[in-house]
Structure formats: C-alpha cells, structure tokens
Design a protein around this motif. Structure first.
Motif, PDB file in Angstrom:
ATOM      1  N   LEU A  92       0.841  -1.192   0.000  1.00  0.00           N
ATOM      2  CA  LEU A  92       0.000   0.000   0.000  1.00  0.00           C
ATOM      3  C   LEU A  92       0.871   1.234   0.000  1.00  0.00           C
ATOM      4  O   LEU A  92       1.920   1.253   0.641  1.00  0.00           O
ATOM      5  CB  LEU A  92      -0.852   0.046   1.274  1.00  0.00           C
ATOM      6  N   PHE A  93       0.417   2.265  -0.708  1.00  0.00           N
ATOM      7  CA  PHE A  93       1.029   3.567  -0.518  1.00  0.00           C
ATOM      8  C   PHE A  93      -0.051   4.626  -0.457  1.00  0.00           C
ATOM      9  O   PHE A  93      -1.113   4.490  -1.044  1.00  0.00           O
ATOM     10  CB  PHE A  93       2.152   3.871  -1.510  1.00  0.00           C
ATOM     11  N   VAL A  94       0.226   5.648   0.332  1.00  0.00           N
ATOM     12  CA  VAL A  94      -0.734   6.713   0.593  1.00  0.00           C
ATOM     13  C   VAL A  94      -0.249   7.978  -0.097  1.00  0.00           C
ATOM     14  O   VAL A  94       0.936   8.303  -0.060  1.00  0.00           O
ATOM     15  CB  VAL A  94      -0.890   6.950   2.114  1.00  0.00           C
ATOM     16  N   VAL A  95      -1.183   8.684  -0.706  1.00  0.00           N
ATOM     17  CA  VAL A  95      -0.910   9.950  -1.370  1.00  0.00           C
ATOM     18  C   VAL A  95      -1.600  11.044  -0.561  1.00  0.00           C
ATOM     19  O   VAL A  95      -2.764  10.903  -0.191  1.00  0.00           O
ATOM     20  CB  VAL A  95      -1.447   9.925  -2.812  1.00  0.00           C
ATOM     21  N   THR A  96      -0.882  12.113  -0.274  1.00  0.00           N
ATOM     22  CA  THR A  96      -1.433  13.152   0.580  1.00  0.00           C
ATOM     23  C   THR A  96      -0.879  14.522   0.206  1.00  0.00           C
ATOM     24  O   THR A  96       0.162  14.617  -0.436  1.00  0.00           O
ATOM     25  CB  THR A  96      -1.119  12.857   2.067  1.00  0.00           C
ATOM     26  N   SER A  97      -1.582  15.548   0.628  1.00  0.00           N
ATOM     27  CA  SER A  97      -1.077  16.905   0.404  1.00  0.00           C
ATOM     28  C   SER A  97      -0.004  17.248   1.424  1.00  0.00           C
ATOM     29  O   SER A  97       0.806  18.138   1.203  1.00  0.00           O
ATOM     30  CB  SER A  97      -2.220  17.913   0.477  1.00  0.00           C
ATOM     31  N   SER A  98       0.010  16.518   2.556  1.00  0.00           N
ATOM     32  CA  SER A  98       1.013  16.754   3.590  1.00  0.00           C
ATOM     33  C   SER A  98       1.304  15.447   4.326  1.00  0.00           C
ATOM     34  O   SER A  98       0.426  14.902   5.003  1.00  0.00           O
ATOM     35  CB  SER A  98       0.520  17.806   4.588  1.00  0.00           C
ATOM     36  N   ALA A  99       2.528  14.972   4.211  1.00  0.00           N
ATOM     37  CA  ALA A  99       2.904  13.716   4.863  1.00  0.00           C
ATOM     38  C   ALA A  99       2.774  13.803   6.377  1.00  0.00           C
ATOM     39  O   ALA A  99       2.614  12.784   7.051  1.00  0.00           O
ATOM     40  CB  ALA A  99       4.328  13.330   4.474  1.00  0.00           C
ATOM     41  N   GLU A 100       2.817  15.003   6.913  1.00  0.00           N
ATOM     42  CA  GLU A 100       2.684  15.180   8.358  1.00  0.00           C
ATOM     43  C   GLU A 100       1.306  14.773   8.863  1.00  0.00           C
ATOM     44  O   GLU A 100       1.131  14.511  10.056  1.00  0.00           O
ATOM     45  CB  GLU A 100       2.963  16.630   8.733  1.00  0.00           C
ATOM     46  N   LEU A 101       0.307  14.708   7.966  1.00  0.00           N
ATOM     47  CA  LEU A 101      -1.046  14.340   8.359  1.00  0.00           C
ATOM     48  C   LEU A 101      -1.224  12.835   8.542  1.00  0.00           C
ATOM     49  O   LEU A 101      -2.236  12.393   9.066  1.00  0.00           O
ATOM     50  CB  LEU A 101      -2.057  14.846   7.318  1.00  0.00           C
ATOM     51  N   VAL A 102      -0.241  12.052   8.112  1.00  0.00           N
ATOM     52  CA  VAL A 102      -0.340  10.601   8.179  1.00  0.00           C
ATOM     53  C   VAL A 102       0.366  10.098   9.434  1.00  0.00           C
ATOM     54  O   VAL A 102       1.541  10.386   9.650  1.00  0.00           O
ATOM     55  CB  VAL A 102       0.269   9.955   6.917  1.00  0.00           C
TER      56      VAL A 102
END
Length: 141
Positions: A92-102
């Motif tokens: 799995l990989f997650v795409v986000t506008s800010s990695a700090e939110l994960v």
C-alpha cells in the motif's frame, strides 16, 4: 469506477494497480500514468468501493489518498487487510497533500510502505509501483 487494461513485455503479464481517490482529476491522472506505463488499473472513488474491488481481484500495489469521503486512507488500508484476503499482503502507498497528516506508526502497522506528497510526477509514481511490485509481485495474466 474506471477500468483500463494494457500489456507489455514478452510474458504478457503486467502490474495491476488499484488507485483510490475521491477526486476525479487525481483518478484520471493515475489512469494516464498507468496507461503510459502499460499497467492495468482499477480506480475507486470511495473506501467502500475500494474494499469491494480488493475483494474481487489481486493487485500489485494499492494507492489511496490519505482522506477519502467515507474513511481515511489508513482506515481503508486496515479494511483491506481485514477483509480482502487476496490483498492482505499487497503493498500500500498513501498519497497526501502533507505527509505530516499521516500517522506513521499506524501506517507501518497496517503495511503502508510509502507516503507520497502531491504533486506526484509520472517518474515518482512509476518508481514507487515498480519498487513495491518487485518486493511483492502480484501479476495478472
């Protein structure tokens, strides 16, 4: 939900990617990236739809946005691990506008291998899928 299939290589076997994002433009970009790469792609707009798709086919990699309309990307990852038996070990990989939110600890616990920040280039997308696929191959005929 979109379906795009293409093949490359002498074996006729290609990586199959599940891309989950509530944003239709992001899903379209993933379609373009997979088409350019010669990969099979399934897309889902919601976590529930993705869990259903993950129960129907085996994927080489699953990518999802960190925030979906009906759940978070980490909740989706956990749901796939709990319910979609064929994809329990799929990278799995997650795409986000800010990695700090994960939440990195929770992400590691459910098997998220990468967190990518928008915007994602074609090269970065390809490299991530190839790297994850080389660790845990799940190819389709």
């Amino acid at each position: 939900m979109g379906v795009m299939m293409s093949q490359f290589g002498v074996t006729g076997r290609v990586p199959r990617v599940l891309y989950v994002d509530s944003d239709p433009l992001s899903r379209r970009l993933a379609e373009c990236y997979c088409l350019a790469s010669g990969w099979a792609l399934m897309t889902a707009a919601t976590g529930a739809e993705a869990v259903s798709l993950a129960g129907e086919a085996t994927y080489s990699a699953i990518a999802c946005n960190a925030v979906l309309d009906d759940m978070t990307g980490l909740e989706l990852g956990q749901a796939i691990r709990d319910r979609a038996f064929a994809n329990r070990r799929t990278p799995l990989f997650v795409v986000t506008s800010s990695a700090e939110l994960v939440n990195k600890v929770q992400a590691e616990r459910i098997g998220v291998r990468e967190v990518l920040e928008h915007p994602i280039s074609l090269t970065r997308f390809q490299d991530t899928v190839r790297r994850l696929n080389s660790r845990t191959p799940a190819l389709v005929a």
